[in-house]
Structure formats: C-alpha cells, structure tokens
Write an enzyme that holds these catalytic residues in place. Structure first.
Site, PDB file in Angstrom:
ATOM      1  N   GLY A   1     -12.574  -1.022 -11.218  1.00 10.75           N
ATOM      2  CA  GLY A   1     -11.958  -0.190 -10.184  1.00 10.75           C
ATOM      3  C   GLY A   1     -11.073   0.885 -10.789  1.00 10.75           C
ATOM      4  O   GLY A   1     -11.143   2.063 -10.405  1.00 10.75           O
ATOM      5  N   HIS A   2     -10.239   0.504 -11.757  1.00 10.47           N
ATOM      6  CA  HIS A   2      -9.389   1.488 -12.433  1.00 10.47           C
ATOM      7  C   HIS A   2     -10.245   2.542 -13.150  1.00 10.47           C
ATOM      8  O   HIS A   2      -9.932   3.738 -13.132  1.00 10.47           O
ATOM      9  CB  HIS A   2      -8.491   0.811 -13.472  1.00 10.47           C
TER      10      HIS A   2
ATOM     11  N   LEU B   1      -6.670  -3.490 -16.692  1.00 14.59           N
ATOM     12  CA  LEU B   1      -7.651  -2.553 -16.134  1.00 14.59           C
ATOM     13  C   LEU B   1      -8.997  -3.232 -15.907  1.00 14.59           C
ATOM     14  O   LEU B   1      -9.453  -4.051 -16.699  1.00 14.59           O
ATOM     15  CB  LEU B   1      -7.819  -1.364 -17.073  1.00 14.59           C
ATOM     16  N   HIS B   2      -9.644  -2.855 -14.789  1.00 13.39           N
ATOM     17  CA  HIS B   2     -10.971  -3.355 -14.445  1.00 13.39           C
ATOM     18  C   HIS B   2     -11.826  -2.165 -14.005  1.00 13.39           C
ATOM     19  O   HIS B   2     -11.390  -1.007 -14.098  1.00 13.39           O
ATOM     20  CB  HIS B   2     -10.881  -4.423 -13.350  1.00 13.39           C
TER      21      HIS B   2
ATOM     22  N   MET C   1      -0.824  -0.390 -13.484  1.00 11.76           N
ATOM     23  CA  MET C   1       0.031  -1.419 -14.076  1.00 11.76           C
ATOM     24  C   MET C   1      -0.736  -2.176 -15.158  1.00 11.76           C
ATOM     25  O   MET C   1      -0.337  -3.270 -15.568  1.00 11.76           O
ATOM     26  CB  MET C   1       0.551  -2.384 -13.007  1.00 11.76           C
TER      27      MET C   1
ATOM     28  N   LYS D   1      -8.204   0.804  -1.888  1.00 10.95           N
ATOM     29  CA  LYS D   1      -7.925  -0.621  -1.657  1.00 10.95           C
ATOM     30  C   LYS D   1      -6.449  -0.808  -1.314  1.00 10.95           C
ATOM     31  O   LYS D   1      -6.104  -1.620  -0.472  1.00 10.95           O
ATOM     32  CB  LYS D   1      -8.288  -1.468  -2.878  1.00 10.95           C
ATOM     33  N   ASP D   2      -5.585  -0.044  -1.984  1.00 11.80           N
ATOM     34  CA  ASP D   2      -4.161  -0.028  -1.648  1.00 11.80           C
ATOM     35  C   ASP D   2      -3.925   1.137  -0.679  1.00 11.80           C
ATOM     36  O   ASP D   2      -3.238   2.108  -1.005  1.00 11.80           O
ATOM     37  CB  ASP D   2      -3.322   0.127  -2.915  1.00 11.80           C
TER      38      ASP D   2
ATOM     39  N   ARG E   1      -5.406  -9.101  -9.919  1.00  6.47           N
ATOM     40  CA  ARG E   1      -4.989 -10.465  -9.577  1.00  6.47           C
ATOM     41  C   ARG E   1      -6.170 -11.421  -9.391  1.00  6.47           C
ATOM     42  O   ARG E   1      -5.967 -12.630  -9.296  1.00  6.47           O
ATOM     43  CB  ARG E   1      -4.111 -10.451  -8.321  1.00  6.47           C
TER      44      ARG E   1
END
Length: 283
Positions: free
Chosen positions: A32-33, A29-30, A26, A146-147, A184
């Site tokens: 993790g992405h 981006l960080h 979505m 994480k999800d 977030r």
C-alpha cells in the site's frame, strides 16, 4: 537514494529538488505504501518518503511501544521503489525537549469516528504533517484513502492554512482476499487474520445492497454489524457518513462513505468504502 536524519540535513537535501512529492509514513512499509510512492512519481520528478513513528498521535494504552520499526527493510523497499530521499528523524529531532506544544485542530472533522474513539489522535497527525510540510516543502503529498478521515482532515488543513501543497488521494490497496493492507496486519495470528476478513466483507456486502436499491443506512449499518459480530469482532464504530463533512447520512442519495473500526483480538483495524457515487449522478 539519500537518507537524512536531521531537519537541517533534510532542508539542504530538499533544496536540490525544484519539485518534490512527499509520502509521509510511519514505516513498516507494505505494498500500500509503495503504491503511494508510485503515484507520487506521477506528480513530481523527485519523491521523498518520511519514516517516523509519531508519538503525539498515539493515545494512552495504544501500540506506540510495539509499533513495528523494520528500518533496514523499509530502506530497501524505498530504494527498490526509486525513492530519492528518505527523512528518518528521531523523536528528539522532531520534538526537542522543552519545546512548547503546537496544536492544529479542525474540530468539525476531528471529533467524530476515529477522533471520537482516539482522542487527540488527529491533533498529533496535524502536528507532525504540518512539521513535515514545513521541513520538506513538498509541492505534492500523497495519502491513502484507507485512512479516509486523515486524508480529509489534511486536505482541509492545507486549504485553511493556504499551504501550497497539492494533496493527492491514493486508492486503498487490498490483499487478494480483500483485507485492506495495513502495517498492523502483521500483529494478527492466522486465525485472527481470517476473522479480520469480516471487515472488508461487511463493506462489500453493504455496497452490493446499495446497488440492489437498499439506501436506508440503518439497514446497511445493521448488515455490516451482523457480519462483524458473526466473527466476534469488537466494534468501535460502523458508520455511514457524508464524505465531505463526515456527518451521518440516513439515506444514500449520492456519494456516501461507509466506515468501520473494529478490533480483532487486541488488533484495531479500520477500513472504508465509498458507495452511491452513481445515484446522485442519475446513473
């Protein structure tokens, strides 16, 4: 790097790649992405990233309107990571007006944890991921652990519908102090961010207890709740569940998922950890 906005353009672009790995996002981006992109690269010679804030997975009163959308920054991140194709559609492109609603649901997996606290969330997730799989036709898709519930549901959906897509799980990426990376996190004030560390700290403490031989999950849950409440977090759930079925577990006798959803001020964060993997293996 090619950036496309329409489904027709995306299909034409994807046709040039015999084997494609997809990282659905979505945006915002960080690291993790970007770790998902790196893992995707190991599974296919070409990598596509979708950037789409999907309205159907947000419920009333959630943060759809304020969800960060730094598209220029995201595109720079993608280019630096060696992404081949970015699909960045509008809401109207993905959901044309007057189009009948399509629902994919796996009730046994979607009615608990996140699904219980965010009704309709996973119907939206399955809807958009199903669309992306049909549009881009990836051989591989990478999703973060994480999800965890989302990962499990998408893998089950792919298996149930016989889609030829390999689902690859990617480990959770954490900040040096343990906080799970999330788009977030940028909502958090400095004080809230310090309080948010209670989430990962609670999980690590419960993991340590399992290693010390404490296997009754009511004790593990109580430990995690205490850590969260000490920092005045509002708890949505603290759970110990079977990682394949998401059903509650009373005693850790093998791999067990410890999962937390909690609010720090107005910011809702989730995290999880897998414990007990060595118990059932006789280790």
């Amino acid at each position: 790097m090619q950036v496309v906005r329409t489904i027709a353009e995306c299909r034409r672009a994807c046709a040039a790649y015999p084997r494609l790995a997809l990282v659905p996002t979505m945006g915002a981006l960080h690291a993790g992405h970007l770790s998902l992109v790196e893992l995707a690269r190991k599974h296919a010679p070409a990598v596509a990233v979708s950037i789409f804030v999907n309205p159907t997975q947000f419920g009333p009163g959630e943060d759809l309107a304020r969800y960060p959308r730094p598209i220029e920054q995201d595109l720079r991140h993608c280019e630096a990571a060696g992404v081949d194709l970015v699909f960045h559609p509008t809401v109207q492109e993905m959901y044309p007006p007057n189009q009948p609603d399509i629902v994919i649901d796996l009730p046994a997996l979607t009615g608990v944890l996140e699904g219980k606290h965010r009704p309709g969330h996973f119907k939206g997730v399955c809807q958009v991921v199903g669309k992306l799989f049909h549009i881009l036709q990836p051989a591989v898709a990478v999703f973060g652990q994480k999800d965890y519930q989302q990962l499990l549901i998408i893998a089950a959906m792919v298996e149930a519908l016989n889609w030829p897509v390999q689902i690859v799980p990617a480990p959770t990426v954490r900040e040096p102090d343990g906080l799970a990376q999330s788009s977030r996190n940028q909502y958090l004030s400095d004080a809230e961010r310090k309080r948010a560390l209670a989430i990962s700290r609670a999980l690590m403490l419960a993991e340590q207890q399992v290693r010390q031989g404490i296997t009754q999950t009511n004790r593990l849950v109580a430990t995690m709740q205490r850590v969260l409440l000490d920092q005045h977090l509002h708890i949505d759930y603290v759970a110990a569940v079977d990682p394949a079925t998401l059903r509650p577990v009373e005693v850790v006798t093998g791999p067990t998922l410890l999962a937390i959803a909690a609010r720090v001020g107005s910011v809702r964060l989730i995290d999880n950890i897998l414990v007990g993997s060595d118990i059932g293996a006789g280790g």
